[in-house]
Design a protein around this motif. Structure first.
Motif, PDB file in Angstrom:
ATOM      1  N   PRO A 188       0.821  -1.214   0.000  1.00 51.11           N
ATOM      2  CA  PRO A 188       0.000   0.000   0.000  1.00 51.11           C
ATOM      3  C   PRO A 188       0.853   1.260   0.000  1.00 51.11           C
ATOM      4  CG  PRO A 188       0.005  -1.013   2.171  1.00 51.11           C
ATOM      5  CD  PRO A 188       0.709  -1.965   1.263  1.00 51.11           C
ATOM      6  N   MET A 189       0.457   2.233  -0.795  1.00 50.08           N
ATOM      7  CA  MET A 189       1.086   3.553  -0.811  1.00 50.08           C
ATOM      8  C   MET A 189       0.052   4.545  -0.293  1.00 50.08           C
ATOM      9  SD  MET A 189       4.117   2.974  -1.912  1.00 50.08           S
ATOM     10  CE  MET A 189       4.704   4.612  -2.306  1.00 50.08           C
ATOM     11  N   GLN A 190       0.321   5.147   0.856  1.00 48.62           N
ATOM     12  CA  GLN A 190      -0.652   6.025   1.504  1.00 48.62           C
ATOM     13  C   GLN A 190      -0.142   7.464   1.481  1.00 48.62           C
ATOM     14  OE1 GLN A 190      -1.406   4.385   5.398  1.00 48.62           O
ATOM     15  NE2 GLN A 190      -2.513   2.641   4.574  1.00 48.62           N
ATOM     16  N   THR A 191      -0.907   8.327   0.836  1.00 52.78           N
ATOM     17  CA  THR A 191      -0.498   9.711   0.658  1.00 52.78           C
ATOM     18  C   THR A 191      -1.668  10.643   0.960  1.00 52.78           C
ATOM     19  OG1 THR A 191      -0.933   9.327  -1.696  1.00 52.78           O
ATOM     20  CG2 THR A 191       1.361   9.357  -1.011  1.00 52.78           C
ATOM     21  N   VAL A 192      -1.335  11.890   1.333  1.00 48.85           N
ATOM     22  CA  VAL A 192      -2.347  12.881   1.683  1.00 48.85           C
ATOM     23  C   VAL A 192      -2.040  14.198   0.977  1.00 48.85           C
ATOM     24  CG1 VAL A 192      -3.565  14.083   3.540  1.00 48.85           C
ATOM     25  CG2 VAL A 192      -2.563  11.831   3.973  1.00 48.85           C
ATOM     26  N   TRP A 193      -3.057  14.765   0.325  1.00 45.92           N
ATOM     27  CA  TRP A 193      -2.985  16.096  -0.278  1.00 45.92           C
ATOM     28  C   TRP A 193      -3.854  17.049   0.539  1.00 45.92           C
ATOM     29  CZ3 TRP A 193      -2.517  11.706  -2.974  1.00 45.92           C
ATOM     30  CH2 TRP A 193      -1.607  11.645  -4.046  1.00 45.92           C
ATOM     31  N   PHE A 194      -3.379  18.285   0.748  1.00 52.89           N
ATOM     32  CA  PHE A 194      -4.128  19.289   1.499  1.00 52.89           C
ATOM     33  C   PHE A 194      -4.502  20.444   0.575  1.00 52.89           C
ATOM     34  CE2 PHE A 194      -1.685  17.027   4.675  1.00 52.89           C
ATOM     35  CZ  PHE A 194      -2.564  16.909   5.737  1.00 52.89           C
ATOM     36  N   ASN A 226      -5.120   5.660  -0.540  1.00 55.39           N
ATOM     37  CA  ASN A 226      -4.496   4.401  -0.124  1.00 55.39           C
ATOM     38  C   ASN A 226      -4.553   3.482  -1.341  1.00 55.39           C
ATOM     39  OD1 ASN A 226      -3.616   2.048   1.032  1.00 55.39           O
ATOM     40  ND2 ASN A 226      -5.107   2.028   2.705  1.00 55.39           N
ATOM     41  N   ASN A 227      -3.455   3.409  -2.064  1.00 56.48           N
ATOM     42  CA  ASN A 227      -3.445   2.694  -3.341  1.00 56.48           C
ATOM     43  C   ASN A 227      -2.368   1.624  -3.341  1.00 56.48           C
ATOM     44  OD1 ASN A 227      -4.371   2.608  -6.256  1.00 56.48           O
ATOM     45  ND2 ASN A 227      -2.168   2.873  -6.524  1.00 56.48           N
ATOM     46  N   ASN A 228      -2.725   0.425  -3.799  1.00 57.41           N
ATOM     47  CA  ASN A 228      -1.725  -0.632  -3.881  1.00 57.41           C
ATOM     48  C   ASN A 228      -0.764  -0.333  -5.030  1.00 57.41           C
ATOM     49  OD1 ASN A 228      -0.478  -3.338  -4.533  1.00 57.41           O
ATOM     50  ND2 ASN A 228      -1.689  -3.856  -2.735  1.00 57.41           N
ATOM     51  N   HIS A 229       0.520  -0.391  -4.739  1.00 50.51           N
ATOM     52  CA  HIS A 229       1.563  -0.028  -5.697  1.00 50.51           C
ATOM     53  C   HIS A 229       1.535  -0.918  -6.937  1.00 50.51           C
ATOM     54  CE1 HIS A 229       5.167   1.759  -7.178  1.00 50.51           C
ATOM     55  NE2 HIS A 229       5.709   2.051  -6.014  1.00 50.51           N
ATOM     56  N   CYS A 230       0.928  -2.092  -6.851  1.00 49.03           N
ATOM     57  CA  CYS A 230       0.907  -2.977  -8.017  1.00 49.03           C
ATOM     58  C   CYS A 230       0.082  -2.391  -9.161  1.00 49.03           C
ATOM     59  CB  CYS A 230       0.390  -4.371  -7.656  1.00 49.03           C
ATOM     60  SG  CYS A 230      -1.373  -4.456  -7.274  1.00 49.03           S
ATOM     61  N   THR A 231      -0.720  -1.365  -8.890  1.00 48.55           N
ATOM     62  CA  THR A 231      -1.549  -0.775  -9.943  1.00 48.55           C
ATOM     63  C   THR A 231      -0.891   0.422 -10.617  1.00 48.55           C
ATOM     64  OG1 THR A 231      -2.712   0.626  -8.351  1.00 48.55           O
ATOM     65  CG2 THR A 231      -3.676  -1.528  -8.833  1.00 48.55           C
ATOM     66  N   LEU A 232      -0.176   1.250  -9.846  1.00 51.91           N
ATOM     67  CA  LEU A 232       0.394   2.492 -10.369  1.00 51.91           C
ATOM     68  C   LEU A 232       1.751   2.758  -9.739  1.00 51.91           C
ATOM     69  CD1 LEU A 232      -2.739   4.811  -9.870  1.00 51.91           C
ATOM     70  CD2 LEU A 232      -2.062   3.741 -12.027  1.00 51.91           C
ATOM     71  N   ASP A 233       2.726   3.222 -10.549  1.00 57.17           N
ATOM     72  CA  ASP A 233       3.959   3.737  -9.960  1.00 57.17           C
ATOM     73  C   ASP A 233       3.808   5.235  -9.743  1.00 57.17           C
ATOM     74  OD1 ASP A 233       4.317   4.908 -12.460  1.00 57.17           O
ATOM     75  OD2 ASP A 233       6.040   3.670 -13.020  1.00 57.17           O
ATOM     76  N   GLN A 273      -5.089   9.250  10.138  1.00 61.21           N
ATOM     77  CA  GLN A 273      -6.546   9.349  10.238  1.00 61.21           C
ATOM     78  C   GLN A 273      -7.177   9.885   8.956  1.00 61.21           C
ATOM     79  OE1 GLN A 273      -6.128  11.477  14.331  1.00 61.21           O
ATOM     80  NE2 GLN A 273      -8.237  10.741  14.205  1.00 61.21           N
ATOM     81  N   LEU A 274      -6.358  10.449   8.072  1.00 53.54           N
ATOM     82  CA  LEU A 274      -6.869  11.040   6.839  1.00 53.54           C
ATOM     83  C   LEU A 274      -6.841  10.062   5.675  1.00 53.54           C
ATOM     84  CD1 LEU A 274      -5.125  14.525   7.130  1.00 53.54           C
ATOM     85  CD2 LEU A 274      -7.409  13.860   7.919  1.00 53.54           C
ATOM     86  N   VAL A 275      -6.410   8.837   5.946  1.00 55.94           N
ATOM     87  CA  VAL A 275      -6.352   7.790   4.920  1.00 55.94           C
ATOM     88  C   VAL A 275      -7.162   6.598   5.408  1.00 55.94           C
ATOM     89  CG1 VAL A 275      -4.860   6.243   3.609  1.00 55.94           C
ATOM     90  CG2 VAL A 275      -4.087   8.556   4.134  1.00 55.94           C
ATOM     91  N   TYR A 276      -8.100   6.159   4.618  1.00 52.12           N
ATOM     92  CA  TYR A 276      -8.937   5.029   5.028  1.00 52.12           C
ATOM     93  C   TYR A 276      -8.162   3.720   4.917  1.00 52.12           C
ATOM     94  CZ  TYR A 276     -12.687   1.623   5.261  1.00 52.12           C
ATOM     95  OH  TYR A 276     -13.464   0.550   5.627  1.00 52.12           O
ATOM     96  N   GLU A 277      -8.210   2.957   5.981  1.00 54.84           N
ATOM     97  CA  GLU A 277      -7.604   1.622   5.987  1.00 54.84           C
ATOM     98  C   GLU A 277      -8.693   0.601   6.265  1.00 54.84           C
ATOM     99  OE1 GLU A 277      -3.494   0.851   7.353  1.00 54.84           O
ATOM    100  OE2 GLU A 277      -3.797   2.668   8.536  1.00 54.84           O
ATOM    101  N   PRO A 278      -8.814  -0.421   5.431  1.00 52.57           N
ATOM    102  CA  PRO A 278      -9.822  -1.457   5.672  1.00 52.57           C
ATOM    103  C   PRO A 278      -9.433  -2.307   6.870  1.00 52.57           C
ATOM    104  CG  PRO A 278      -8.372  -2.117   3.893  1.00 52.57           C
ATOM    105  CD  PRO A 278      -7.976  -0.712   4.264  1.00 52.57           C
ATOM    106  N   PRO A 279     -10.352  -3.082   7.399  1.00 52.58           N
ATOM    107  CA  PRO A 279     -10.007  -4.002   8.486  1.00 52.58           C
ATOM    108  C   PRO A 279      -8.854  -4.912   8.071  1.00 52.58           C
ATOM    109  CG  PRO A 279     -12.376  -3.908   8.172  1.00 52.58           C
ATOM    110  CD  PRO A 279     -11.770  -3.162   7.026  1.00 52.58           C
ATOM    111  N   PRO A 280      -7.955  -5.234   8.996  1.00 56.22           N
ATOM    112  CA  PRO A 280      -6.806  -6.074   8.636  1.00 56.22           C
ATOM    113  C   PRO A 280      -7.238  -7.468   8.174  1.00 56.22           C
ATOM    114  CG  PRO A 280      -6.978  -5.807  11.023  1.00 56.22           C
ATOM    115  CD  PRO A 280      -7.959  -4.856  10.412  1.00 56.22           C
ATOM    116  N   SER A 303       2.561   8.257   6.495  1.00 56.62           N
ATOM    117  CA  SER A 303       3.282   7.681   7.631  1.00 56.62           C
ATOM    118  C   SER A 303       4.767   7.717   7.363  1.00 56.62           C
ATOM    119  CB  SER A 303       2.819   6.242   7.900  1.00 56.62           C
ATOM    120  OG  SER A 303       3.020   5.441   6.760  1.00 56.62           O
ATOM    121  N   LEU A 304       5.529   7.589   8.429  1.00 55.89           N
ATOM    122  CA  LEU A 304       6.984   7.573   8.317  1.00 55.89           C
ATOM    123  C   LEU A 304       7.434   6.290   7.637  1.00 55.89           C
ATOM    124  CD1 LEU A 304       7.664   8.911  11.889  1.00 55.89           C
ATOM    125  CD2 LEU A 304       8.335  10.091   9.791  1.00 55.89           C
ATOM    126  N   PRO A 305       8.540   6.348   6.891  1.00 53.38           N
ATOM    127  CA  PRO A 305       8.998   5.155   6.179  1.00 53.38           C
ATOM    128  C   PRO A 305       9.536   4.094   7.125  1.00 53.38           C
ATOM    129  CG  PRO A 305      10.609   6.927   5.969  1.00 53.38           C
ATOM    130  CD  PRO A 305       9.407   7.521   6.644  1.00 53.38           C
TER     131      PRO A 305
END
Length: 442
Positions: free
Chosen positions: A46-52, A164-171, A130-137, A398-400
């Motif tokens: 998962p790649m989790q990013t936030v735009w303001f 919250n996008n899986n990297h397998c779809t987009l670089d 909190q600004l990125v939706y995460e599904p149940p584990p 999140s931090l790397p």
């Protein structure tokens, strides 16, 4: 180089999150199995990013969530695979199974908060999760949506877009085009070009022809002790900013050293510099082999090149390696040359060989005694504009991980670079700072 710390004052938001809903393409799309290439298979994370985005007076009567949702429906006609589900083929390859299941879209409200109170939001902070939706584990990603979107509205009229996008779809390049195209549609503009979503040109050859050893898939021996190791359960994070003057001084010092380096890019200089300082901070034995991984865009390196507006992963992982002793004792230009050689090594033949090698072995990159540099320096994510003006900031949520170092553009006109990393202990981070000062990049 200056330290920026590693967190913002606000740890947690008061936020109300609504029930997720599903967004479907605005027009019917045929149900199908969507092929993911071998360049996609190794980075299914998962790649989790936030735009303001700040509020605008002329937009106070518009709901950003509604605007983004409607524009997304139009974009999914072209990028339908983001509304499918991750599946597994009979030969155990990841694929997208599209039956118009819908992209997961979530609205949220943080009515007691304004963007201005967050300070610098160009670097990750605890509240951003909190600004990125995460599904149940779940135990694995099979059957899960590849993309989740959250739009959070603030009392100031501004909003945050959490992806919250899986990297397998987009670089990174494809994600940038996705966001900017989405913004165009939200502003009432048309997409005047077609997207290239067919990844079949990256299929393995038949018969397979791996021509290189691909040592990136083999572990290095870890000679570190328990006191000075590469990894820990609770790493310490730090961030450091390099302004344009510092970067020019660093590049000049590298070129003055010679060592076969006649020119140097910001990425090459920062990668070599961070690699050496990181290894120095860990107190490792000089005999320890060390390796730095980084991705190379292969869109124009392939023959024929990938089509314009390619929406997939057009990157391959390469690496530079040496011993800690050589890395820390030789001029920095030595490390720069190793990085440059690793980039030059990525040719059409190398990429095709890497694709075939994965097909034969299903191996994953080996990260023992290694770390990964992820660079967003050339990705102008701040250009995203959904009608409220360009993003005021964009940040990872999140931090790397401690095995990852992240470069992001920062500062006035985004001409500075911020280095964000994790190290096993606070003493290692302290020494990292000392090593920076010794390098005279101030």
């Amino acid at each position: 180089m200056t330290s920026n710390g590693n967190s913002l004052p606000i740890e947690k938001l008061e936020i109300r999150v609504q029930e997720p809903e599903l967004v479907h393409p605005a027009e019917p799309v045929e149900h199908q199995v969507y092929y993911l290439s071998n360049l996609d298979q190794n980075i299914a994370v998962p790649m989790q990013t936030v735009w303001f985005f700040n509020g605008q007076e002329d937009k106070k009567d518009q709901d950003p969530a509604a605007v983004l949702k409607e524009a997304l429906r139009k974009l999914l006609v072209h990028m339908f695979f983001l509304a499918g589900r991750i599946g597994l083929s009979p030969d155990y390859r990841l694929q997208i199974e599209f039956e118009d299941q819908g992209l997961v879209f979530v609205e949220a409200v943080a009515e007691k908060h304004c963007i201005a109170e967050f300070g610098d939001v160009s670097r990750p902070a605890p509240f951003m999760k909190q600004l990125v939706y995460e599904p149940p584990p779940s135990e694995n990603i099979l059957g899960s949506p590849p993309t989740f979107v959250q739009v959070t509205k603030f009392k100031c009229g501004g909003f945050a877009l959490g992806l919250n996008n899986n990297h397998c779809t987009l670089d990174g390049l494809a994600a940038h085009e996705f966001i900017c195209s989405w913004g165009k549609l939200a502003r009432g503009l048309e997409i005047t070009h077609s997207f290239s979503i067919d990844r079949s040109m990256l299929k393995p050859r038949s018969p397979l022809q791996p021509e290189f050893s691909h040592e990136e898939f083999y572990d290095l021996e870890d000679l570190s002790t328990t006191e000075d190791s590469f990894f820990s359960i609770n790493p310490v994070h730090g961030s450091f900013e390099v302004n344009p003057r510092d970067m020019d001084a660093l590049k000049k010092s590298i070129l003055d050293e010679g060592e076969g380096v006649s020119k140097v890019t910001t990425f090459e200089a920062l990668t070599a510099f961070t690699w050496r300082v990181r290894m120095n901070s860990l107190n490792l034995t000089p005999a320890q082999k060390t390796r730095v991984f980084f991705s190379v865009d292969v869109r124009k390196k392939l023959s024929p090149p990938l089509p314009e507006h390619f929406m997939g992963n057009g990157i391959v992982l390469t690496f530079a390696t040496t011993t800690v002793g050589e890395l820390c004792e030789k001029p920095l230009s030595f490390a720069v040359k190793l990085v440059q050689d690793a980039i030059a090594f990525v040719t059409d033949k190398y990429v095709r060989s890497a694709i075939d090698h994965f097909e034969a072995t299903r191996a994953r990159p080996a990260l023992v005694a290694s770390f990964v540099v992820t660079s967003w320096l050339r990705l102008p994510f701040h250009e995203a504009d959904f009608g409220w003006g360009p993003a005021v900031a964009m940040s990872p949520a999140s931090l790397p991980d401690q095995g990852v170092v992240l470069f992001i553009s920062s500062g006035k006109d985004r001409k500075s670079a911020t280095v964000i990393l994790g190290l096993p202990t606070s003493s290692a981070m302290d020494k990292f700072g000392v090593e920076l000062n010794k390098a005279h990049v101030n």
